[in-house]
Design a protein around this motif. Sequence first.
Motif, PDB file in Angstrom:
ATOM      1  N   ALA A 154       0.865  -1.187   0.000  1.00 56.63           N
ATOM      2  CA  ALA A 154       0.000   0.000   0.000  1.00 56.63           C
ATOM      3  C   ALA A 154       0.894   1.226   0.000  1.00 56.63           C
ATOM      4  N   PHE A 155       0.452   2.290  -0.689  1.00 57.90           N
ATOM      5  CA  PHE A 155       1.263   3.490  -0.853  1.00 57.90           C
ATOM      6  C   PHE A 155       0.441   4.736  -0.553  1.00 57.90           C
ATOM      7  N   SER A 156       1.146   5.761  -0.125  1.00 62.28           N
ATOM      8  CA  SER A 156       0.525   7.072   0.015  1.00 62.28           C
ATOM      9  C   SER A 156       0.541   7.798  -1.321  1.00 62.28           C
ATOM     10  N   TYR A 157      -0.236   8.865  -1.400  1.00 61.88           N
ATOM     11  CA  TYR A 157      -0.255   9.708  -2.607  1.00 61.88           C
ATOM     12  C   TYR A 157       1.130  10.295  -2.859  1.00 61.88           C
ATOM     13  N   GLN A 158       1.809  10.710  -1.784  1.00 65.20           N
ATOM     14  CA  GLN A 158       3.134  11.315  -1.930  1.00 65.20           C
ATOM     15  C   GLN A 158       4.131  10.331  -2.523  1.00 65.20           C
ATOM     16  N   PHE A 159       4.057   9.076  -2.101  1.00 73.41           N
ATOM     17  CA  PHE A 159       4.987   8.086  -2.646  1.00 73.41           C
ATOM     18  C   PHE A 159       4.723   7.873  -4.132  1.00 73.41           C
ATOM     19  N   ALA A 160       3.446   7.666  -4.480  1.00 75.19           N
ATOM     20  CA  ALA A 160       3.107   7.348  -5.868  1.00 75.19           C
ATOM     21  C   ALA A 160       3.503   8.465  -6.827  1.00 75.19           C
ATOM     22  N   LYS A 161       3.397   9.714  -6.385  1.00 70.35           N
ATOM     23  CA  LYS A 161       3.642  10.835  -7.278  1.00 70.35           C
ATOM     24  C   LYS A 161       5.088  11.322  -7.264  1.00 70.35           C
ATOM     25  N   THR A 162       5.925  10.768  -6.415  1.00 69.28           N
ATOM     26  CA  THR A 162       7.333  11.192  -6.382  1.00 69.28           C
ATOM     27  C   THR A 162       8.299  10.044  -6.655  1.00 69.28           C
ATOM     28  N   PHE A 163       7.768   8.857  -6.936  1.00 69.71           N
ATOM     29  CA  PHE A 163       8.620   7.694  -7.187  1.00 69.71           C
ATOM     30  C   PHE A 163       9.005   7.654  -8.663  1.00 69.71           C
ATOM     31  N   PRO A 164      10.284   7.870  -8.998  1.00 70.32           N
ATOM     32  CA  PRO A 164      10.714   7.847 -10.395  1.00 70.32           C
ATOM     33  C   PRO A 164      10.959   6.416 -10.864  1.00 70.32           C
ATOM     34  N   ILE A 165      10.007   5.838 -11.560  1.00 67.53           N
ATOM     35  CA  ILE A 165      10.100   4.434 -11.963  1.00 67.53           C
ATOM     36  C   ILE A 165      10.989   4.308 -13.196  1.00 67.53           C
ATOM     37  N   LEU A 166      12.064   3.545 -13.054  1.00 66.05           N
ATOM     38  CA  LEU A 166      12.987   3.312 -14.154  1.00 66.05           C
ATOM     39  C   LEU A 166      12.959   1.864 -14.620  1.00 66.05           C
ATOM     40  N   SER A 167      12.594   0.951 -13.735  1.00 67.96           N
ATOM     41  CA  SER A 167      12.572  -0.461 -14.071  1.00 67.96           C
ATOM     42  C   SER A 167      11.397  -0.781 -14.993  1.00 67.96           C
ATOM     43  N   LYS A 168      11.584  -1.775 -15.843  1.00 69.63           N
ATOM     44  CA  LYS A 168      10.541  -2.171 -16.776  1.00 69.63           C
ATOM     45  C   LYS A 168       9.829  -3.451 -16.353  1.00 69.63           C
ATOM     46  N   GLY A 169      10.503  -4.306 -15.579  1.00 68.92           N
ATOM     47  CA  GLY A 169       9.944  -5.613 -15.264  1.00 68.92           C
ATOM     48  C   GLY A 169       9.761  -5.853 -13.789  1.00 68.92           C
ATOM     49  N   PHE A 170      10.046  -7.103 -13.372  1.00 65.24           N
ATOM     50  CA  PHE A 170       9.780  -7.514 -11.997  1.00 65.24           C
ATOM     51  C   PHE A 170      10.745  -6.906 -10.985  1.00 65.24           C
ATOM     52  N   GLU A 171      11.797  -6.239 -11.454  1.00 62.24           N
ATOM     53  CA  GLU A 171      12.709  -5.592 -10.521  1.00 62.24           C
ATOM     54  C   GLU A 171      12.107  -4.325  -9.925  1.00 62.24           C
ATOM     55  N   ILE A 172      10.874  -4.000 -10.304  1.00 59.51           N
ATOM     56  CA  ILE A 172      10.212  -2.794  -9.815  1.00 59.51           C
ATOM     57  C   ILE A 172      10.052  -2.813  -8.302  1.00 59.51           C
ATOM     58  N   GLU A 173       9.746  -3.987  -7.708  1.00 60.18           N
ATOM     59  CA  GLU A 173       9.582  -4.049  -6.251  1.00 60.18           C
ATOM     60  C   GLU A 173      10.887  -3.710  -5.532  1.00 60.18           C
ATOM     61  N   THR A 174      12.007  -4.180  -6.086  1.00 66.48           N
ATOM     62  CA  THR A 174      13.316  -3.852  -5.514  1.00 66.48           C
ATOM     63  C   THR A 174      13.564  -2.355  -5.584  1.00 66.48           C
ATOM     64  N   GLU A 175      13.239  -1.760  -6.709  1.00 70.37           N
ATOM     65  CA  GLU A 175      13.473  -0.332  -6.906  1.00 70.37           C
ATOM     66  C   GLU A 175      12.645   0.502  -5.935  1.00 70.37           C
ATOM     67  N   MET A 176      11.370   0.165  -5.764  1.00 67.43           N
ATOM     68  CA  MET A 176      10.527   0.970  -4.872  1.00 67.43           C
ATOM     69  C   MET A 176      10.934   0.791  -3.403  1.00 67.43           C
TER      70      MET A 176
END
Length: 314
Positions: A154-176
């Motif tokens: 679960a995420f806050s609005y602040q997290f969702a709007k300031t998280f710069p997503i660079l990963s394309k695949g399943f490594e996204i959980e590691t990045e966040m």
Amino acid sequence: MEKIAVLIPCYNESQTIVKVIRDWKKELPEATIYVYDNNSSDNTAELARNEGAVVRHEYQQGKGNVIRRMFREIDAKCYVMIDGDDTYPAEFGHEMVEKVLERGVDMVVGDRLSSTYFEENKRPFHNFGNSLVRGTINRLFKSNIRDIMTGYRAFSYQFAKTFPILSKGFEIETEMSIHAVEKNMLVENVIIEYRDRPEGSESKLNTYSDGIKVLATIGRLYKNYKPFQFFGFLALLLMILSVALFIPVIVTYFRTKMVPNFPTLIVSGFIALAALQSFFSGMILSTLVEKDRQDFEFRLQLVRRKRNEDTDGE
């Protein structure tokens, strides 16, 4: 702005998507359920639409691409991310949402590894990989996230709007996970039950290729977020190598007053210069990272102000 958005990234989950949507409607009836179909070849999107979910599409393949579009398109006070494979029970969702809305937590992690994951998961290398990734990140980044690879968060609005997503695949959980820790966001763990996929449902995660991508992501983010430690360690290794090459040359010189191995001496000197360059690069980059942290705090204030304005305007 919506109060709660349940985000379900999907790729060929027709066997389980109906049950997942029904479970979440029962658990969080006030939430809007979004299903983002990622080029499924079955009727996942149709089944989700028939169950009343808001169905959208992401045509770039990969979970990271899907989550990037989700966070970009949806405005909500709380986001719940869940997989469409029915491995995560919905009954923990209410507790996770409360932590975001009532306690101001930025990211709530659904911790499988402290409960039933190792008994339920039938792929031993997945178990080993999850433990390896968790231990590596917690040691490198001085964190206490209990489950790095979980898709239940679960995420806050602040997290969702300031998280710069660079990963394309399943490594996204590691990045966040690393982003939340490094940006000093409030992270809490909730122990959840985990159940293996039903028979006939196949995991899209490849143990080896995706595992290598995850480890590469850890290395890349460690270099980016902690450049002084990364380049400082590299400088130490180079200096040790330089000294190891230089010692036989200097010993021979003191004995014979001659330098018979000029190539070795020259290589040793160049390696020492590389070590110094690496050290000072780490110092410069660490200053830039510190400046980025200051800018990030300012961006958080802007995002929070926008959230309050949107809330007041409702």
